[in-house]
Design a protein around this motif. Structure first.
Motif, PDB file in Angstrom:
ATOM      1  N   THR A  65       0.835  -1.208   0.000  1.00 59.31           N
ATOM      2  CA  THR A  65       0.000   0.000   0.000  1.00 59.31           C
ATOM      3  C   THR A  65       0.867   1.255   0.000  1.00 59.31           C
ATOM      4  O   THR A  65       0.519   2.260  -0.610  1.00 59.31           O
ATOM      5  CB  THR A  65      -0.963   0.020   1.208  1.00 59.31           C
ATOM      6  OG1 THR A  65      -0.211  -0.104   2.415  1.00 59.31           O
ATOM      7  CG2 THR A  65      -1.977  -1.107   1.114  1.00 59.31           C
ATOM      8  N   ASP A  66       2.050   1.186   0.679  1.00 60.51           N
ATOM      9  CA  ASP A  66       2.983   2.313   0.641  1.00 60.51           C
ATOM     10  C   ASP A  66       3.497   2.529  -0.779  1.00 60.51           C
ATOM     11  O   ASP A  66       3.580   3.662  -1.260  1.00 60.51           O
ATOM     12  CB  ASP A  66       4.178   2.070   1.571  1.00 60.51           C
ATOM     13  CG  ASP A  66       3.783   2.057   3.042  1.00 60.51           C
ATOM     14  OD1 ASP A  66       2.756   2.682   3.387  1.00 60.51           O
ATOM     15  OD2 ASP A  66       4.507   1.438   3.838  1.00 60.51           O
ATOM     16  N   LEU A  67       3.840   1.447  -1.447  1.00 66.19           N
ATOM     17  CA  LEU A  67       4.345   1.559  -2.817  1.00 66.19           C
ATOM     18  C   LEU A  67       3.270   2.086  -3.765  1.00 66.19           C
ATOM     19  O   LEU A  67       3.553   2.892  -4.654  1.00 66.19           O
ATOM     20  CB  LEU A  67       4.881   0.209  -3.303  1.00 66.19           C
ATOM     21  CG  LEU A  67       6.123  -0.308  -2.593  1.00 66.19           C
ATOM     22  CD1 LEU A  67       6.486  -1.698  -3.088  1.00 66.19           C
ATOM     23  CD2 LEU A  67       7.294   0.635  -2.796  1.00 66.19           C
ATOM     24  N   ASP A  68       2.035   1.634  -3.574  1.00 65.15           N
ATOM     25  CA  ASP A  68       0.934   2.132  -4.414  1.00 65.15           C
ATOM     26  C   ASP A  68       0.735   3.630  -4.200  1.00 65.15           C
ATOM     27  O   ASP A  68       0.523   4.383  -5.155  1.00 65.15           O
ATOM     28  CB  ASP A  68      -0.370   1.382  -4.099  1.00 65.15           C
ATOM     29  CG  ASP A  68      -0.356  -0.053  -4.587  1.00 65.15           C
ATOM     30  OD1 ASP A  68       0.476  -0.372  -5.469  1.00 65.15           O
ATOM     31  OD2 ASP A  68      -1.155  -0.855  -4.074  1.00 65.15           O
ATOM     32  N   PHE A  69       0.804   4.073  -2.949  1.00 64.60           N
ATOM     33  CA  PHE A  69       0.637   5.491  -2.647  1.00 64.60           C
ATOM     34  C   PHE A  69       1.732   6.319  -3.319  1.00 64.60           C
ATOM     35  O   PHE A  69       1.464   7.352  -3.935  1.00 64.60           O
ATOM     36  CB  PHE A  69       0.655   5.714  -1.127  1.00 64.60           C
ATOM     37  CG  PHE A  69       0.608   7.161  -0.736  1.00 64.60           C
ATOM     38  CD1 PHE A  69      -0.583   7.874  -0.804  1.00 64.60           C
ATOM     39  CD2 PHE A  69       1.761   7.812  -0.333  1.00 64.60           C
ATOM     40  CE1 PHE A  69      -0.620   9.214  -0.463  1.00 64.60           C
ATOM     41  CE2 PHE A  69       1.733   9.154   0.011  1.00 64.60           C
ATOM     42  CZ  PHE A  69       0.538   9.860  -0.059  1.00 64.60           C
ATOM     43  N   ILE A  70       2.969   5.868  -3.212  1.00 72.59           N
ATOM     44  CA  ILE A  70       4.086   6.590  -3.835  1.00 72.59           C
ATOM     45  C   ILE A  70       3.921   6.618  -5.344  1.00 72.59           C
ATOM     46  O   ILE A  70       4.104   7.654  -5.980  1.00 72.59           O
ATOM     47  CB  ILE A  70       5.432   5.954  -3.436  1.00 72.59           C
ATOM     48  CG1 ILE A  70       5.700   6.173  -1.945  1.00 72.59           C
ATOM     49  CG2 ILE A  70       6.580   6.507  -4.274  1.00 72.59           C
ATOM     50  CD1 ILE A  70       6.874   5.387  -1.407  1.00 72.59           C
ATOM     51  N   SER A  71       3.550   5.498  -5.923  1.00 78.21           N
ATOM     52  CA  SER A  71       3.364   5.427  -7.373  1.00 78.21           C
ATOM     53  C   SER A  71       2.262   6.380  -7.830  1.00 78.21           C
ATOM     54  O   SER A  71       2.422   7.116  -8.806  1.00 78.21           O
ATOM     55  CB  SER A  71       3.023   3.994  -7.782  1.00 78.21           C
ATOM     56  OG  SER A  71       2.792   3.920  -9.154  1.00 78.21           O
ATOM     57  N   ASP A  72       1.138   6.386  -7.110  1.00 84.47           N
ATOM     58  CA  ASP A  72       0.035   7.289  -7.453  1.00 84.47           C
ATOM     59  C   ASP A  72       0.451   8.747  -7.300  1.00 84.47           C
ATOM     60  O   ASP A  72       0.124   9.589  -8.141  1.00 84.47           O
ATOM     61  CB  ASP A  72      -1.190   7.001  -6.573  1.00 84.47           C
ATOM     62  CG  ASP A  72      -1.823   5.659  -6.887  1.00 84.47           C
ATOM     63  OD1 ASP A  72      -1.525   5.090  -7.956  1.00 84.47           O
ATOM     64  OD2 ASP A  72      -2.597   5.173  -6.038  1.00 84.47           O
ATOM     65  N   SER A  73       1.192   9.050  -6.242  1.00 84.11           N
ATOM     66  CA  SER A  73       1.640  10.425  -6.011  1.00 84.11           C
ATOM     67  C   SER A  73       2.567  10.894  -7.129  1.00 84.11           C
ATOM     68  O   SER A  73       2.471  12.023  -7.599  1.00 84.11           O
ATOM     69  CB  SER A  73       2.384  10.531  -4.676  1.00 84.11           C
ATOM     70  OG  SER A  73       1.516  10.236  -3.613  1.00 84.11           O
TER      71      SER A  73
END
Length: 81
Positions: A65-73
């Motif tokens: 979920t951290d990686l998804d957040f960074i990718s989306d950001s």
């Protein structure tokens, strides 16, 4: 593991370009000198072990979920000129 007995002033050679020399022995400790190329990394074992452990923690500590957040950001950012 190779085990050698050396006296102060004596040394060993590793490969063609690393020399380890016994400088002095006193109070239960041994001072050694290491002559190696500048690009050779030399660590005390306890420091190396800490670095290695921190690297393992950093590599395995990610939550998807951290990686998804960074990718989306990153994908939402716009480049300003």
């Amino acid at each position: 593991m190779l085990v050698l007995t050396r006296k102060p002033g004596e040394g060993i050679i590793i490969g063609d370009d690393i020399i380890i020399k016994i400088i002095e022995m006193k109070s239960g400790g041994i001072r050694i000198g290491i002559d190696a190329p500048r690009n050779t990394k030399i660590y005390r074992q306890e420091v190396y072990d800490r670095i290695r452990q921190k690297n393992i923690e950093a590599a395995t500590g990610w939550d998807m979920t951290d990686l998804d957040f960074i990718s989306d950001s990153l994908s939402d950012r716009t480049v300003k000129k």
